[in-house]
Design an enzyme around this catalytic site. Structure first.
Site, mmCIF file in Angstrom:
data_model
loop_
_atom_site.group_PDB
_atom_site.id
_atom_site.type_symbol
_atom_site.label_atom_id
_atom_site.label_comp_id
_atom_site.label_asym_id
_atom_site.label_seq_id
_atom_site.Cartn_x
_atom_site.Cartn_y
_atom_site.Cartn_z
ATOM 1 N N ARG A 69 -44.113 -20.533 7.829
ATOM 2 C CA ARG A 69 -44.540 -20.749 6.438
ATOM 3 C C ARG A 69 -45.942 -20.176 6.292
ATOM 4 N NH1 ARG A 69 -47.561 -24.946 4.969
ATOM 5 N NH2 ARG A 69 -46.750 -26.373 6.549
ATOM 6 N N HIS A 129 -47.995 -25.945 2.404
ATOM 7 C CA HIS A 129 -46.736 -26.675 2.210
ATOM 8 C C HIS A 129 -46.331 -26.669 0.738
ATOM 9 C CE1 HIS A 129 -43.648 -29.703 2.702
ATOM 10 N NE2 HIS A 129 -44.249 -30.471 1.812
ATOM 11 N N TYR A 142 -55.061 -27.944 9.275
ATOM 12 C CA TYR A 142 -54.262 -28.219 10.458
ATOM 13 C C TYR A 142 -53.756 -26.967 11.181
ATOM 14 C CZ TYR A 142 -50.568 -27.706 6.889
ATOM 15 O OH TYR A 142 -49.770 -27.260 5.864
#
Length: 375
Positions: free
Chosen positions: A265, A269, A278
């Site tokens: 990805r 998100h 992160y």
């Protein structure tokens, strides 16, 4: 395969390859993979056209979020090969069961791009008729669509139909109980369903290493008696080869199949997420070098299958999709409060009728007509 459980006579045949199947390297050069063959140039051109449209779809949807026309958008930028291949290997009679991140797959299957975003805009139930293109509603809760997909596949088998169901989920979805229940039921009753896990490395902010200790997610099929395979999820050629093989086996009565696509990805998100908290920039850059569009285009140009004129035509077609999205999603919605109650049951219950009356009373307390309330 023997008996209703469909247990394989040779358990080793259920194990995935040691490395993800790859037919085209990141630079577009052919790679060898045992038991897999490059799809035709026509199939790859169709796939490239779909990926160009999918990326433009993702970019336009993200822009519409910033403009306040979409409430949220989970981009599949970087996962276009998985999205397009999942739709491309199906026939018209097959079904696609997507997740919330699979709008591009739904569009590749034939769903109108504006309708595909209806749920994410929040203006209608699902946004499209699932029966028109055999695409189930987009699913926000993780993995809840998988038991539904198995039910459709099982029903088709009982009716003697040749329907195959492509059930999509992410790596995070494999940690849910619904994933276990779906695979177990499908295996026992030999439902013709292909479970396609798009492993994009993160369940929101949780990396794969914190989700599973299995050698790969494809290995999870062994415990259920389902053959698994892992494939480079940024290699459209390999995806078409592996997924089409899985669909053919399911259609031939060999039971469910599990495929893991290793992808990434590239963006956050959703628009509400900050991926920089992160994951490191160098990790993202390493995956950017494996871009599925660049890889396939390089191969097709080298082979003389793709020229500038055809590439320009793909870009123009993608722009038409973006134009359709802008026009359709920039229309203001006129919600009807009655829709909250109209589609709960075919025949409304006394409680729903009572609740509807309360809503009408509250909305018209200031003397507004129902038409004025809707405006």
């Amino acid at each position: 395969m023997t008996g209703i459980t469909g247990r394989a006579s040779d358990p080793d045949r259920m194990l995935p390859s040691r490395e993800p199947v790859m037919l085209l390297g990141p630079d577009g050069r052919p790679a060898t993979a045992e038991g897999a063959a490059l799809p035709s140039g026509e199939a790859l051109l169709r796939g490239l056209a779909g990926m160009v449209a999918a990326r433009r779809f993702n970019d336009q949807a993200s822009a519409l979020v910033r403009q306040g026309r979409l409430a949220v958008y989970p981009s599949s930028h970087g996962q276009e090969a998985c999205q397009v291949a999942a739709a491309q290997v199906l026939t018209d009679d097959d079904w696609l069961f997507p997740t919330y991140r699979d709008t591009a797959a739904a569009v590749a299957r034939g769903v109108d791009p504006v309708d595909a975003l209806g749920l994410l805009k929040g203006d209608w139930h699902s946004g499209y008729d699932p029966y028109e293109q055999h695409v189930a509603p987009l699913t926000t809760p993780l993995a809840t669509q998988l038991p539904h997909a198995v039910g459709v596949a099982h029903a088709a088998r009982l009716r003697g139909e040749r329907t195959v169901v492509m059930a999509l989920c992410g790596d995070g979805g494999t940690s849910e109980g619904d994933f276990h229940e779906a695979l177990n039921f499908a295996a026992v009753f030999r439902a013709p369903v292909v479970f396609f896990v798009q492993n994009n490395q993160y369940a929101i902010s949780v990396p794969l290493a914190r989700q599973s200790a299995a050698p790969s997610l494809a290995h999870k099929g062994v415990g259920y008696g389902i053959p698994g395979e892992q494939v480079d999820g940024n290699d459209l050629a390999a995806l078409l080869s592996v997924l089409s093989g899985a669909v053919e086996r399911a259609r031939a009565g060999e039971g469910p199949q599990l495929v893991e696509g290793r992808t990434y990805r590239m963006q956050a998100h959703t628009n509400a997420d900050d991926a920089t908290r992160y994951r490191a920039d160098d990790e993202v850059a390493a995956w950017a070098a494996k871009d599925p569009l660049v890889r396939l285009e390089a191969y097709l140009r080298t082979e003389g299958v793709l020229d500038d004129a055809r590439a320009a035509a793909f870009t123009e077609a993608a722009e038409q999709v973006a134009h359709r999205m802008r026009d359709g999603l920039n229309q203001d919605v006129e919600p009807d409060p009655d829709d909250l109650f109209r589609f709960v049951y075919a025949e409304p219950t006394p409680q729903l009728t009572e609740q509807l009356a309360v809503v009408h009373d509250e909305l018209t307390r200031d003397g507004l007509t129902r038409e004025e309330v809707r405006r």
